[in-house]
Motif scaffolding. Structure first.
Motif, PDB file in Angstrom:
ATOM      1  N   PRO A  65      41.006  40.642  43.412  1.00 47.10           N
ATOM      2  CA  PRO A  65      42.146  40.030  44.098  1.00 47.10           C
ATOM      3  C   PRO A  65      41.889  38.534  44.238  1.00 47.10           C
ATOM      4  CG  PRO A  65      40.760  41.189  45.670  1.00 47.10           C
ATOM      5  CD  PRO A  65      40.191  41.472  44.304  1.00 47.10           C
ATOM      6  N   PHE A  66      42.933  37.791  44.505  1.00 42.21           N
ATOM      7  CA  PHE A  66      42.842  36.341  44.618  1.00 42.21           C
ATOM      8  C   PHE A  66      41.719  35.891  45.546  1.00 42.21           C
ATOM      9  CE2 PHE A  66      44.192  32.314  46.602  1.00 42.21           C
ATOM     10  CZ  PHE A  66      44.375  31.531  45.472  1.00 42.21           C
ATOM     11  N   GLU A  67      41.637  36.526  46.717  1.00 41.55           N
ATOM     12  CA  GLU A  67      40.666  36.104  47.730  1.00 41.55           C
ATOM     13  C   GLU A  67      39.215  36.291  47.287  1.00 41.55           C
ATOM     14  OE1 GLU A  67      43.107  38.353  48.328  1.00 41.55           O
ATOM     15  OE2 GLU A  67      44.511  37.048  49.388  1.00 41.55           O
ATOM     16  N   ALA A  68      38.990  37.168  46.328  1.00 46.60           N
ATOM     17  CA  ALA A  68      37.627  37.445  45.880  1.00 46.60           C
ATOM     18  C   ALA A  68      37.193  36.551  44.719  1.00 46.60           C
ATOM     19  CB  ALA A  68      37.491  38.912  45.485  1.00 46.60           C
ATOM     20  N   LEU A  69      38.138  35.814  44.129  1.00 51.49           N
ATOM     21  CA  LEU A  69      37.768  34.919  43.037  1.00 51.49           C
ATOM     22  C   LEU A  69      36.914  33.777  43.576  1.00 51.49           C
ATOM     23  CD1 LEU A  69      41.225  34.565  41.243  1.00 51.49           C
ATOM     24  CD2 LEU A  69      39.233  35.827  40.383  1.00 51.49           C
ATOM     25  N   THR A  70      35.884  33.418  42.828  1.00 51.68           N
ATOM     26  CA  THR A  70      35.129  32.233  43.206  1.00 51.68           C
ATOM     27  C   THR A  70      35.956  30.995  42.838  1.00 51.68           C
ATOM     28  OG1 THR A  70      34.004  31.910  41.087  1.00 51.68           O
ATOM     29  CG2 THR A  70      32.957  33.437  42.678  1.00 51.68           C
ATOM     30  N   ASP A 109      49.945  34.233  42.200  1.00 54.50           N
ATOM     31  CA  ASP A 109      48.495  34.444  42.036  1.00 54.50           C
ATOM     32  C   ASP A 109      47.888  35.055  43.291  1.00 54.50           C
ATOM     33  OD1 ASP A 109      47.760  33.498  39.371  1.00 54.50           O
ATOM     34  OD2 ASP A 109      48.448  31.547  40.078  1.00 54.50           O
ATOM     35  N   LYS A 110      48.420  34.686  44.434  1.00 53.05           N
ATOM     36  CA  LYS A 110      47.862  35.149  45.704  1.00 53.05           C
ATOM     37  C   LYS A 110      48.064  36.641  45.933  1.00 53.05           C
ATOM     38  CE  LYS A 110      48.270  30.715  48.022  1.00 53.05           C
ATOM     39  NZ  LYS A 110      48.878  29.979  49.150  1.00 53.05           N
ATOM     40  N   VAL A 111      49.060  37.248  45.270  1.00 57.27           N
ATOM     41  CA  VAL A 111      49.325  38.684  45.452  1.00 57.27           C
ATOM     42  C   VAL A 111      48.953  39.502  44.224  1.00 57.27           C
ATOM     43  CG1 VAL A 111      51.100  38.321  47.199  1.00 57.27           C
ATOM     44  CG2 VAL A 111      51.754  38.445  44.773  1.00 57.27           C
ATOM     45  N   ALA A 112      48.396  38.858  43.225  1.00 57.60           N
ATOM     46  CA  ALA A 112      48.019  39.537  41.978  1.00 57.60           C
ATOM     47  C   ALA A 112      46.581  40.011  42.016  1.00 57.60           C
ATOM     48  CB  ALA A 112      48.182  38.581  40.793  1.00 57.60           C
ATOM     49  N   LEU A 113      46.306  41.018  41.205  1.00 58.64           N
ATOM     50  CA  LEU A 113      44.930  41.303  40.823  1.00 58.64           C
ATOM     51  C   LEU A 113      44.692  40.512  39.550  1.00 58.64           C
ATOM     52  CD1 LEU A 113      44.512  45.155  41.334  1.00 58.64           C
ATOM     53  CD2 LEU A 113      43.629  43.299  42.755  1.00 58.64           C
TER      54      LEU A 113
END
Length: 148
Positions: free
Chosen positions: A9-14, A44-48
């Protein structure tokens, strides 16, 4: 040598992964296709984010969406493979991984895409069928396609 695949998910991307994904998309959709458009569309924020790495570089990417975000069905978008790796047919690997990711993470088998018209046969080889007339998106011919 095969790609190493990840879905995040977006939040986990470095920060580095996000930068490399956006750079890849810009290289293809803006520079290669000579198309000025706003890639950062808020989705992008709601995508895998599915991406493939080769020798430490992100060379393939697609966004995976649950139903109701881009289309009524689950969807795949921003399908990209770096130009200097297309001869390896990694686009087919990317689509197989994307379809499997939709099924695994969203439990969906119906998938809708907005495909560039010139890639119709490529998507048909993955079970998609055309479901709309041609339309222009950012002056590039597109069609909707669906996999059931």
């Amino acid at each position: 040598m095969a790609l190493e695949w990840e879905i995040k998910p977006f939040e986990a991307l470095t920060v580095h992964e996000l930068y490399d994904i956006l750079k890849l998309r810009s290289e293809i959709f803006v520079v290669e296709q000579n198309c000025v458009y706003l890639d950062l569309d808020g989705k992008d924020k709601v995508a895998l984010h599915l991406f493939g790495e080769f020798e430490g570089a992100i060379v393939a990417h697609a966004r995976l969406f649950k139903a109701g975000i881009s289309f009524d069905n689950a969807s795949i978008g921003r399908v990209t493979v770096a130009a200097n790796y297309r001869d390896r047919k990694w686009g087919h690997d990317l689509m197989r991984e994307a379809i499997a990711g939709i099924q695994l993470y969203f439990g969906e088998s119906q998938i809708t895409i907005g495909a560039q018209l010139y890639l119709k046969k490529f998507y048909e080889s993955h079970g998609f069928v055309q479901t709309s007339e041609m339309y222009l998106e950012d002056d590039i011919p597109h069609i909707e396609m669906q996999k059931v």
